[in-house]
Design a protein around this motif. Structure first.
Motif, PDB file in Angstrom:
ATOM      1  N   HIS A   1       0.888  -1.170   0.000  1.00 64.08           N
ATOM      2  CA  HIS A   1       0.000   0.000   0.000  1.00 64.08           C
ATOM      3  C   HIS A   1       0.918   1.209   0.000  1.00 64.08           C
ATOM      4  N   GLY A   2       0.945   1.904  -1.114  1.00 60.95           N
ATOM      5  CA  GLY A   2       1.959   2.952  -1.322  1.00 60.95           C
ATOM      6  C   GLY A   2       1.617   4.265  -0.641  1.00 60.95           C
ATOM      7  N   GLY A   3       2.556   5.199  -0.787  1.00 61.27           N
ATOM      8  CA  GLY A   3       2.322   6.570  -0.314  1.00 61.27           C
ATOM      9  C   GLY A   3       2.877   6.854   1.066  1.00 61.27           C
ATOM     10  N   LYS A   4       3.615   5.901   1.635  1.00 60.85           N
ATOM     11  CA  LYS A   4       4.178   6.142   2.971  1.00 60.85           C
ATOM     12  C   LYS A   4       5.626   6.640   2.827  1.00 60.85           C
ATOM     13  N   ARG A   5       5.951   7.662   3.606  1.00 64.73           N
ATOM     14  CA  ARG A   5       7.317   8.194   3.598  1.00 64.73           C
ATOM     15  C   ARG A   5       8.208   7.261   4.427  1.00 64.73           C
ATOM     16  N   LEU A   6       9.343   6.824   3.887  1.00 66.54           N
ATOM     17  CA  LEU A   6      10.233   5.946   4.659  1.00 66.54           C
ATOM     18  C   LEU A   6      11.086   6.793   5.607  1.00 66.54           C
ATOM     19  N   GLU A   7      11.097   6.396   6.853  1.00 66.12           N
ATOM     20  CA  GLU A   7      11.820   7.160   7.861  1.00 66.12           C
ATOM     21  C   GLU A   7      12.391   6.208   8.905  1.00 66.12           C
ATOM     22  N   GLY A   8      13.664   6.352   9.246  1.00 59.52           N
ATOM     23  CA  GLY A   8      14.254   5.504  10.280  1.00 59.52           C
ATOM     24  C   GLY A   8      15.601   4.940   9.846  1.00 59.52           C
ATOM     25  N   GLU A   9      15.897   3.743  10.336  1.00 57.70           N
ATOM     26  CA  GLU A   9      17.217   3.146  10.098  1.00 57.70           C
ATOM     27  C   GLU A   9      17.091   1.772   9.456  1.00 57.70           C
ATOM     28  N   ILE A  10      17.993   1.485   8.527  1.00 56.71           N
ATOM     29  CA  ILE A  10      18.019   0.157   7.895  1.00 56.71           C
ATOM     30  C   ILE A  10      19.447  -0.367   7.956  1.00 56.71           C
ATOM     31  N   GLU A  11      19.571  -1.614   8.357  1.00 57.93           N
ATOM     32  CA  GLU A  11      20.892  -2.260   8.448  1.00 57.93           C
ATOM     33  C   GLU A  11      21.119  -3.074   7.176  1.00 57.93           C
ATOM     34  N   ILE A  12      22.255  -2.870   6.532  1.00 57.62           N
ATOM     35  CA  ILE A  12      22.546  -3.557   5.269  1.00 57.62           C
ATOM     36  C   ILE A  12      23.237  -4.902   5.546  1.00 57.62           C
ATOM     37  N   SER A  13      22.894  -5.895   4.744  1.00 60.10           N
ATOM     38  CA  SER A  13      23.478  -7.239   4.899  1.00 60.10           C
ATOM     39  C   SER A  13      24.771  -7.348   4.089  1.00 60.10           C
ATOM     40  N   GLY A  14      25.387  -8.528   4.170  1.00 61.69           N
ATOM     41  CA  GLY A  14      26.622  -8.766   3.419  1.00 61.69           C
ATOM     42  C   GLY A  14      26.365  -8.788   1.918  1.00 61.69           C
TER      43      GLY A  14
END
Ligand code: UD1
Length: 434
Positions: free
Chosen positions: A10-23
């Motif tokens: 369900h689109g239209g949401k602003r992404l906010e926060g932290e994301i940890e990247i994998s190898g």
């Protein structure tokens, strides 16, 4: 009744926060087969939990390696009792990077028989002629029969290998074959991707003697023995880039952690050109976009140019940005298949040969679409996150090849995305394996 999976966004949401990247997937798919070059014990950390890696580990296990998990991202591999240098066909056909088994087995046993690889084909042929030319230069005899490639040598001898085209796979495969060859191998016009440096660092820890990885001339002095080691794989540059673009496209604010900012330079530079703020920290980047971005032109090139594996995601962003952008892919011949899917959501993109002319539109409308391949699938996710209404993405098996926990990571930063089972008979698109 067989069930398959799709993503519902369900689109239209602003992404906010932290994301940890994998190898890094593309480093891991080279490093894991490289363990075959020694009879030893390895501890490997920062291994991504994705389908390409489980496929590669299954292959190693089928050959007699003992694999055990220390945690979700750390594994032990014991190659001391490898009994078979034969790679089961059923296991290689879904994994493009299974061609690295050719270089590793040839380097270790002087013989390798591997079925021609599967994986993403971007709608075109993905040749391995340069890999085979490299093996021949080291003295191997090559034959193909029924889709199986055989490379064998009495003894591999170091040689000069000049690639007339920059190829990541051929560079890695020749390194794998040459580390135990007699004498010196010099690879000219080598690829310079971060995962080539990572593989060389790993092999050097195993006792190899490789210099120049990361430049276009790599020198390998053959050694007679390699041994096990402990290693941590670099973060995935393309996973990080995908979330950077997702932040920009949703006019969001994401801190993307566990990255090497230098590896992201070509992506950061283009995001800034479009009007994004990209802040760099020691091992994180923060991408902030406060309004609609403006378009820019992109040409994909081998590293350190703009990565072709970020092209579909970035084109999606440009399709929502102001003005006209031109995207040309000089690495792959036919990497715009996904544009048909974006068009279903309202994108205005015209393909002319190896270029896409993108006329930015203010918004997308949710639609049922499919993931044509791994990065095309990532582009569909970004499009769905931005679109008004609901987007359903089929064929997500491709996305699972390369993105760890994509639903969990996106949900944690505000996206509404779910993995949903549904009967295969209701699929709008044919579900194929990658
Ligand atoms: C790797 C990446 C892939 C990425 C690509 C380019 C892995 C597992 N995959 O793929 O995600 O899109 O690099 O950055 O790391 N070519 C030949 N003959 C060959 C080999 C390649 O003509 O023998 C051509 C290809 O058709 C293509 C170009 O060279 O046009 C680059 O391909 P290459 O760098 O080899 O890609 P891969 O290693 O397969």
């Amino acid at each position: 009744m067989p069930f398959v999976e799709k993503f519902v966004i369900h689109g239209g949401k602003r992404l906010e926060g932290e994301i940890e990247i994998s190898g890094a997937k593309n480093a891991a798919v080279a490093i894991l087969p490289a363990t075959l070059l020694a009879k030893g014990v390895f501890t490997i950390e920062n291994v991504p939990d994705i389908r390409d890696i489980s496929s590669m580990l299954q292959i190693l296990e089928a050959m007699g390696a003992v694999v055990s998990y220390i945690s979700k991202s750390a594994i032990n591999i014991d190659t001391r009792n490898i009994k078979s240098a034969t790679v089961p066909y059923e296991l290689t056909k879904n994994l493009r990077a299974s061609y690295y088994l050719l270089g590793a087995l040839l380097g270790m046993y002087n013989i390798a028989r591997v079925a021609m690889p599967g994986g993403c084909n971007f709608g075109g042929v993905r040749p391995i002629d340069l890999h085979l030319k490299g093996f021949s230069a080291l003295g191997a005899m090559i034959s193909t029969d029924g889709g199986v490639v055989e490379a064998k040598a009495h003894k591999l001898i170091g040689a000069s290998v000049f690639f007339d085209k920059v190829s990541v796979g051929a560079t890695i495969n020749v390194i794998l074959a040459a580390v135990k060859a007699r004498g010196t191998t010099i690879i000219e016009n080598a690829a310079r991707e971060p995962h080539i440096v990572d593989l060389a660092n790993f092999l050097n820890l195993m006792g190899a003697n490789i210099k120049g990885a990361g430049t276009d001339i790599i020198k390998i002095e053959g050694v007679s023995e390699l041994h096990g080691c402990d290693y941590s794989i670099i973060p995935d540059q393309i996973e990080a880039g995908t979330y950077m673009v997702a932040a920009a496209a949703t006019k969001g604010d994401l801190l993307i952690k566990n990255v090497i900012p230098k590896h992201l330079d070509p992506i950061s530079a283009k995001l800034r050109e479009c009007g994004c703020i990209v802040d760099e920290y020691d091992d994180a980047v923060r991408v902030t976009a406060t309004g609609r971005l403006h378009g820019c032109n992109i040409k994909t090139l081998p590293h350190p140019g703009f990565p072709t594996d970020m092209q579909p995601q970035f084109t999606t962003l440009l399709a929502l940005s102001e003005g006209t952008s031109i995207v040309s892919d000089s690495v792959w011949d036919n990497r715009f298949r996904y544009v048909d899917q974006l068009t279903r959501m309202g994108a205005q993109i015209q393909i002319e040969g190896k270029a896409a002319i993108v006329q930015g539109v203010p918004s997308f409308k949710g639609a049922p679409v499919k993931a044509d391949d791994l990065r095309a699938g990532a582009a569909m996710i970004i499009a769905g996150l931005c679109a008004k209404g609901t987007t359903e993405i089929e064929d997500i098996i491709h996305i699972d090849r390369g993105y760890e926990d994509v639903v969990r990571k996106l949900t944690a930063v505000g996206a509404q995305i779910a993995r949903v089972d549904f009967p295969q008979s209701e699929a709008l698109h044919t579900q194929k394996r990658a």
